[in-house]
Design a protein around this motif. Structure first.
Motif, PDB file in Angstrom:
ATOM      1  N   PHE A  36       0.952  10.325   5.977  1.00 16.35           N
ATOM      2  CA  PHE A  36      -0.014   9.408   7.018  1.00 16.35           C
ATOM      3  C   PHE A  36       0.722   8.302   7.346  1.00 16.35           C
ATOM      4  CE2 PHE A  36      -2.653  11.559   3.620  1.00 16.35           C
ATOM      5  CZ  PHE A  36      -3.722  11.792   4.619  1.00 16.35           C
ATOM      6  N   ASN A  37       0.538   7.752   8.898  1.00 14.92           N
ATOM      7  CA  ASN A  37       1.121   6.680   9.217  1.00 14.92           C
ATOM      8  C   ASN A  37       0.576   5.412   8.627  1.00 14.92           C
ATOM      9  OD1 ASN A  37       2.524   8.049  11.169  1.00 14.92           O
ATOM     10  ND2 ASN A  37       0.820   7.712  12.680  1.00 14.92           N
ATOM     11  N   ARG A  38       1.356   4.486   8.516  1.00 11.73           N
ATOM     12  CA  ARG A  38       1.022   3.291   7.647  1.00 11.73           C
ATOM     13  C   ARG A  38      -0.182   2.654   8.310  1.00 11.73           C
ATOM     14  NH1 ARG A  38       5.937   0.180   6.146  1.00 11.73           N
ATOM     15  NH2 ARG A  38       5.930   1.795   4.766  1.00 11.73           N
ATOM     16  N   GLY A  39      -1.250   2.552   7.556  1.00 16.41           N
ATOM     17  CA  GLY A  39      -2.357   1.679   8.160  1.00 16.41           C
ATOM     18  C   GLY A  39      -3.325   2.907   8.736  1.00 16.41           C
ATOM     19  N   ASP A  40      -3.028   4.225   8.731  1.00 14.85           N
ATOM     20  CA  ASP A  40      -3.926   5.002   9.079  1.00 14.85           C
ATOM     21  C   ASP A  40      -3.820   6.235   7.871  1.00 14.85           C
ATOM     22  OD1 ASP A  40      -5.434   7.101  10.409  1.00 14.85           O
ATOM     23  OD2 ASP A  40      -4.380   7.478  11.916  1.00 14.85           O
ATOM     24  N   SER A  41      -5.152   6.028   7.058  1.00  9.92           N
ATOM     25  CA  SER A  41      -4.961   6.869   5.935  1.00  9.92           C
ATOM     26  C   SER A  41      -5.784   8.130   6.344  1.00  9.92           C
ATOM     27  CB  SER A  41      -5.595   6.378   4.644  1.00  9.92           C
ATOM     28  OG  SER A  41      -6.730   5.861   4.749  1.00  9.92           O
ATOM     29  N   ARG A  42      -6.507   8.256   7.365  1.00  7.22           N
ATOM     30  CA  ARG A  42      -7.569   9.118   7.624  1.00  7.22           C
ATOM     31  C   ARG A  42      -6.915  10.359   8.683  1.00  7.22           C
ATOM     32  NH1 ARG A  42     -13.279   6.845   8.054  1.00  7.22           N
ATOM     33  NH2 ARG A  42     -12.939   5.062   6.574  1.00  7.22           N
TER      34      ARG A  42
END
Length: 103
Positions: A36-42
């Motif tokens: 996941f990209n940092r700050g986007d756990s969705r």
């Protein structure tokens, strides 16, 4: 005292990481490594190869995910996979689960 001049050395462009941690994403009976990209756990991003990872780490990724996917019990309770490799070709694989297995 005078400090020596600073020297800068370029790192290798590939195969420089000796460890990696991947979340596991399930689709039906299939499993995928994701990050996941940092700050986007969705929003998962599938990882099929990991060019930054050591050659040994990349060698292990395919057979490991295939073996885990082949077992319903291991597949359904799997949380994440962590791989640690050494410069001599040794490896430690940690598979974590969010529920007990075998019971």
């Amino acid at each position: 005292t005078e400090l020596p001049a600073i020297e800068v050395f370029e790192s290798a462009r590939t195969n420089f990481r000796m460890r990696a941690s991947f979340q596991i994403w399930r689709e039906g009976a299939g499993l995928h490594y994701v990050m996941f990209n940092r700050g986007d756990s969705r929003t998962p991003h599938e990882v099929r190869t990991y060019p930054m990872g050591s050659p040994r780490l990349n060698e292990l990724m395919g057979p490991l995910i295939e073996g885990l996917a082949a077992s319903e019990e291991l597949r359904d309770k799997l949380n994440d996979v962590r791989l640690l490799t050494t410069s001599t070709g040794d490896a430690l694989v940690t598979v974590t689960y969010n529920r007990p297995i075998g019971g």
